[in-house]
Structures are given as C-alpha cells and as structure tokens.
Design a protein around this motif. Structure first.
Motif, PDB file in Angstrom:
ATOM      1  N   TYR A   6      31.744  33.171  36.902  1.00 30.53           N
ATOM      2  CA  TYR A   6      31.046  32.614  36.141  1.00 30.53           C
ATOM      3  C   TYR A   6      29.383  32.729  36.229  1.00 30.53           C
ATOM      4  O   TYR A   6      28.594  32.753  35.405  1.00 30.53           O
ATOM      5  N   ARG A   7      29.035  32.886  37.790  1.00 26.48           N
ATOM      6  CA  ARG A   7      27.839  32.972  38.223  1.00 26.48           C
ATOM      7  C   ARG A   7      27.469  34.421  38.024  1.00 26.48           C
ATOM      8  O   ARG A   7      26.492  34.686  37.963  1.00 26.48           O
ATOM      9  N   LYS A   8      28.468  35.192  38.715  1.00 24.23           N
ATOM     10  CA  LYS A   8      28.007  36.750  38.565  1.00 24.23           C
ATOM     11  C   LYS A   8      27.804  37.193  37.283  1.00 24.23           C
ATOM     12  O   LYS A   8      27.127  38.158  36.901  1.00 24.23           O
ATOM     13  N   TRP A   9      28.621  36.948  36.429  1.00 22.91           N
ATOM     14  CA  TRP A   9      28.500  37.282  35.253  1.00 22.91           C
ATOM     15  C   TRP A   9      27.922  36.439  34.027  1.00 22.91           C
ATOM     16  O   TRP A   9      28.060  36.307  32.619  1.00 22.91           O
ATOM     17  N   ARG A  10      27.070  35.589  34.569  1.00 25.10           N
ATOM     18  CA  ARG A  10      26.281  34.824  33.413  1.00 25.10           C
ATOM     19  C   ARG A  10      25.421  35.669  32.755  1.00 25.10           C
ATOM     20  O   ARG A  10      24.767  36.607  33.348  1.00 25.10           O
ATOM     21  N   PRO A  11      25.206  35.562  31.398  1.00 26.81           N
ATOM     22  CA  PRO A  11      24.546  36.635  30.446  1.00 26.81           C
ATOM     23  C   PRO A  11      22.904  36.308  31.005  1.00 26.81           C
ATOM     24  O   PRO A  11      22.288  35.537  31.374  1.00 26.81           O
ATOM     25  N   GLN A  12      22.190  37.804  31.033  1.00 19.69           N
ATOM     26  CA  GLN A  12      20.873  37.692  31.398  1.00 19.69           C
ATOM     27  C   GLN A  12      20.043  38.402  30.217  1.00 19.69           C
ATOM     28  O   GLN A  12      18.861  38.004  30.336  1.00 19.69           O
ATOM     29  N   GLY A 191      38.307  44.021  33.516  1.00 25.59           N
ATOM     30  CA  GLY A 191      38.260  45.238  33.472  1.00 25.59           C
ATOM     31  C   GLY A 191      37.264  45.973  34.524  1.00 25.59           C
ATOM     32  O   GLY A 191      37.397  46.853  35.411  1.00 25.59           O
ATOM     33  N   GLU A 192      35.935  45.003  34.547  1.00 27.85           N
ATOM     34  CA  GLU A 192      34.916  45.304  35.367  1.00 27.85           C
ATOM     35  C   GLU A 192      35.141  45.009  36.841  1.00 27.85           C
ATOM     36  O   GLU A 192      34.770  45.744  37.842  1.00 27.85           O
ATOM     37  N   GLU A 193      35.975  44.083  36.996  1.00 30.46           N
ATOM     38  CA  GLU A 193      36.495  43.544  38.299  1.00 30.46           C
ATOM     39  C   GLU A 193      37.470  44.113  38.815  1.00 30.46           C
ATOM     40  O   GLU A 193      38.029  43.793  39.903  1.00 30.46           O
ATOM     41  N   HIS A 194      38.093  45.126  38.026  1.00 29.66           N
ATOM     42  CA  HIS A 194      39.294  46.140  38.615  1.00 29.66           C
ATOM     43  C   HIS A 194      40.516  45.196  38.588  1.00 29.66           C
ATOM     44  O   HIS A 194      41.296  45.140  39.714  1.00 29.66           O
ATOM     45  N   SER A 218      36.602  30.639  35.473  1.00 35.31           N
ATOM     46  CA  SER A 218      37.043  30.058  36.567  1.00 35.31           C
ATOM     47  C   SER A 218      38.507  30.016  36.856  1.00 35.31           C
ATOM     48  O   SER A 218      39.009  30.313  38.097  1.00 35.31           O
ATOM     49  N   ILE A 219      39.440  30.055  35.678  1.00 35.26           N
ATOM     50  CA  ILE A 219      40.865  30.271  35.869  1.00 35.26           C
ATOM     51  C   ILE A 219      40.976  31.476  36.193  1.00 35.26           C
ATOM     52  O   ILE A 219      42.013  31.763  36.876  1.00 35.26           O
ATOM     53  N   LEU A 220      40.361  32.622  35.460  1.00 34.09           N
ATOM     54  CA  LEU A 220      40.494  34.062  35.883  1.00 34.09           C
ATOM     55  C   LEU A 220      40.065  34.207  37.612  1.00 34.09           C
ATOM     56  O   LEU A 220      40.938  35.063  38.175  1.00 34.09           O
ATOM     57  N   ASP A 221      39.257  33.485  38.112  1.00 33.41           N
ATOM     58  CA  ASP A 221      38.789  33.828  39.409  1.00 33.41           C
ATOM     59  C   ASP A 221      39.955  32.952  40.246  1.00 33.41           C
ATOM     60  O   ASP A 221      40.320  33.750  41.120  1.00 33.41           O
ATOM     61  N   THR A 222      40.440  32.008  39.863  1.00 42.59           N
ATOM     62  CA  THR A 222      41.471  31.342  40.532  1.00 42.59           C
ATOM     63  C   THR A 222      42.765  32.374  40.588  1.00 42.59           C
ATOM     64  O   THR A 222      43.445  32.689  41.671  1.00 42.59           O
TER      65      THR A 222
END
Length: 397
Positions: A6-12, A191-194, A218-222
């Motif tokens: 959620y930090r890496k893919w925070r919108p810019q 998909g971007e994180e393979h 966060s759920i996806l990261d877990t």
C-alpha cells in the motif's frame, strides 16, 4: 528494504486515484485554473485516499511543470516532496500532537515564507483528535492565513470537528470504494508484482476490505508472504475466514429455531478454523442484509460483492426466508412492548408525574383531595435503596 504494497503503490497523480472522481476533478480544476483555496477538509472512512490526495494536491500546487492540474512527478519539487527532503510540506499527526502548544508552534511557523516551494502546505491528519483549546488556537490562522500557506485537514469522524472549523474549509467527502473497483486494482497490482491472483481471490479480498483500498492491499501483501499462487482458499486462511457456506448453515439453523446446531457451527468455527468472532459478526450482518435484499422484488440488482454461486443461493433462500426473519429480534421487542397494559403507557404520561409531585409536595392536597395513581409496571419500579429504607406513605405507588 522491502516496502509494503500500500506504500509502494500509493497513487502519485490524481489520475491514479481510484473511485473518487468528483473530488479529484474538483481539485484538478482548481489547480489548473489557479483558484486554490487556503483551507480544505477531507473526510471519509479509512483507506479511501484522503491523505494520498492531500499529498498529491501539495505536489500539484508546487510543481514546476504541472499538466492539467496533475503534478509531473519528475521535477525537483515533486521528487523532494516524495522523499521528504523538502520541509515546506508538513504532515502532522493530530492524534499524537493534539495539544494547544503544538498548534501554537504551527501557527508561529506560518509566518515564515517557504524555502523552496511556492506554497507551504500543512497536512493535519486525524484532525478530530485535537483538543478544544487547540481548535480555538487554530481558528484565526485557519480563517486568515498568510498568502503562502495552505491547510489540508483530514478526518474519519467529521461529527467531532467543530462547526467553526467546518465553516472555514472547503469540504470534500471520500466515499467507500466499491468492491468491483477494489478487485480491479488488486488484480492489476498482483500482475505487476508477478503474483498469480485468481478472480475469486480478488473478489474475496474486495469484500473483506469493506471499501478501503489500503486494507485490500494489506490482505494481498499478507497472502503474498505465503505463496505467489493466491486463490480464495489462501485468502480465507490468511484473513481468518472460511468458506461462506457456514453463513447459510447458521442462518438456516436460526430460521429453524435449532439453537444447538447454530451453536455447534459457531464452536467449530471458533475452535477448529480460528475464525475471528468480530469479523464473523460483521459477515453475518452482511449476510442477513443480502437475504433481505434477495427477498425484495427486484433486489437482485442490489446484491453486490457476491459470487454467482452465492447470488443463486441468496435468490433461492431469500424469498423463502422472508423480510421479517432477519429482523426478528426487533419484532420480538416490539411485540413485548405492545403486550404491556394500557395503564403502563398512561402511567408514563406527564399528567401522572405531575399528580405524584402534587401529592408528595402538598399535604393539603394529599389529605383532602386523595387520588390513586396508576401503578408502574414491574420493569419500571425502582427498587428500595439500602441507604434509604422504604417508608410507607399515604399514597403508595
């Protein structure tokens, strides 16, 4: 060092923000037209993009090469704001800096012009946590700040913000993100994180996130910490939920008034599957809501965030269960209240209370104009206090 998703893919940029189209369009138009206000208030539930939009807005008003209200994210100002090297954009956590001294220090800093940027932007997160004295100290500065200062307040509990603060800010409400948008964004990031994320897994994550994109990531990261092959079973295991068929078993047992079966299902979920009871309660509430919607004519269009198999079950069991069964506890309470005698209702009237006051406060009235008040129902009688023993009166209740 590894960064959370959620930090890496925070919108810019504003165009990367999910589902907040009205707010994003208004902010972009203000930047593009040069009609930037001095105070903004972002409100909404957690994980909907309030702080993210505040940071994007801070970059957009200070960007050297803006494009249609969006920051370029390539100039020195944008890169400095992203890595925290530019001190003209200050993010303050009001939950831990909620005293009047903190606001006085912030107020004194606004007198100094920005060192590198065009505007000095103050982002105050969880602003509802400020004390009353801190809000009062912020009023004058918020109403008439220097020309180089912009305040952006963010809160999840708008009802705790004083009206004097609300009237000095431009308010923008951030709505919950619908499950379809969350699932689409989660599939793109996977998909971007393979990561091989199935459609059922993405839909389950979107339902568990409850409208918050940060919770979904966060759920996806877990789940990604366990395996790269993420399906619905992996999501259920890591999120502490099981197959949703148990919801139908519990509701069927309750409809059949089979308490033993319902309690056995709860015990199995608690002991064997280690299901979080709080989350189970939330799922049961959503489950009964879906059953009520399925029982309505044309309620199929209102069923969102469910799989086709579950939708078929809801459409099958909803009409058979009816609309009254999910709210049976409320119906029971209403039935019990309606079975009280009519005297109980009249006893609660102000005339009855006035007559009691007259009998207790006026000995002449109680002696020469006796009356017999209606007795209170058993649930409304006040038990005698051990410090003041019961004394028989001329007109006992």
């Amino acid at each position: 060092m590894y960064r959370a998703l959620y930090r890496k893919w925070r919108p810019q940029r504003f165009e990367d923000v999910v589902a907040q189209h009205g707010t994003v369009t208004a902010l972009r138009n203000q930047v593009a037209a040069g009609r930037v206000g001095h105070a903004y208030l972002f409100t909404g539930v957690r994980g909907t993009g309030k702080t993210t939009c505040a940071k994007i807005f801070a970059k957009a008003v200070n960007c050297l090469n803006p494009h249609d209200g969006d920051p370029c994210c390539q100039c020195s100002i944008c890169r400095g704001i992203d890595d925290g090297s530019i001190l003209d954009v200050v993010e303050m956590d009001a939950a831990s800096n909620n005293g009047v001294d903190d606001i006085r220090g912030l107020r004194d800093e606004t007198a100094y012009t920005p060192s590198e940027c065009r505007y000095k932007v103050y982002i105050i997160d969880e602003v509802h946590m400020l004390s009353t004295a801190a809000f009062n100290a912020l009023l004058k500065t918020l109403e008439e700040p220097p020309a180089h200062v912009i305040f952006i307040l963010a809160t999840t509990e708008i009802q705790k913000v004083p009206e004097t603060i609300l009237s000095r800010c431009q308010r923008y409400d951030f709505a919950r993100i619908v499950p379809e948008d969350i699932a689409r964004r989660v599939e793109y990031i996977a998909g971007e994180e393979h990561l091989q994320l199935t459609t059922e897994g993405a839909e389950l994550i979107s339902r568990l996130a409850d409208g918050a994109m940060r919770d979904a990531l966060s759920i996806l990261d877990t789940c990604a910490g366990v395996t790269s092959q993420i399906d619905a079973s992996v999501v259920r295991k890591m999120a502490g939920v099981t197959d949703r068929s148990y919801l139908f078993r519990i509701s069927d047992a309750i409809a059949a008034q089979d308490g033993a079966t319902a309690l056995a299902c709860l015990a199995q979920l608690r002991q064997q599957d280690s299901v979080d009871i709080k989350r189970l309660t939330d799922e049961l509430i959503a489950h009964y809501r879906a059953l009520m919607l399925a029982a309505l004519p044309g309620g199929q269009a209102l069923l969102t965030g469910v799989s086709p198999e579950e939708e078929a079950l809801y459409l099958q069991k909803g009409p058979a269960l009816g609309q009254r069964e999910p709210i049976r506890p409320s119906g029971c309470w209403a039935t019990r209240w309606s079975t009280w005698p009519a005297a109980a209702t009249s006893a609660l009237s102000w005339n009855w209370r006035w007559s009691i006051w007259q009998s207790r406060c006026s000995p002449w009235r109680s002696r020469y104009r006796p009356f017999r008040p209606v007795p209170l129902p058993p649930l409304l009688r006040r038990p005698p206090s051990p410090l003041r023993p019961h004394r028989p009166s001329r007109n006992p209740l």
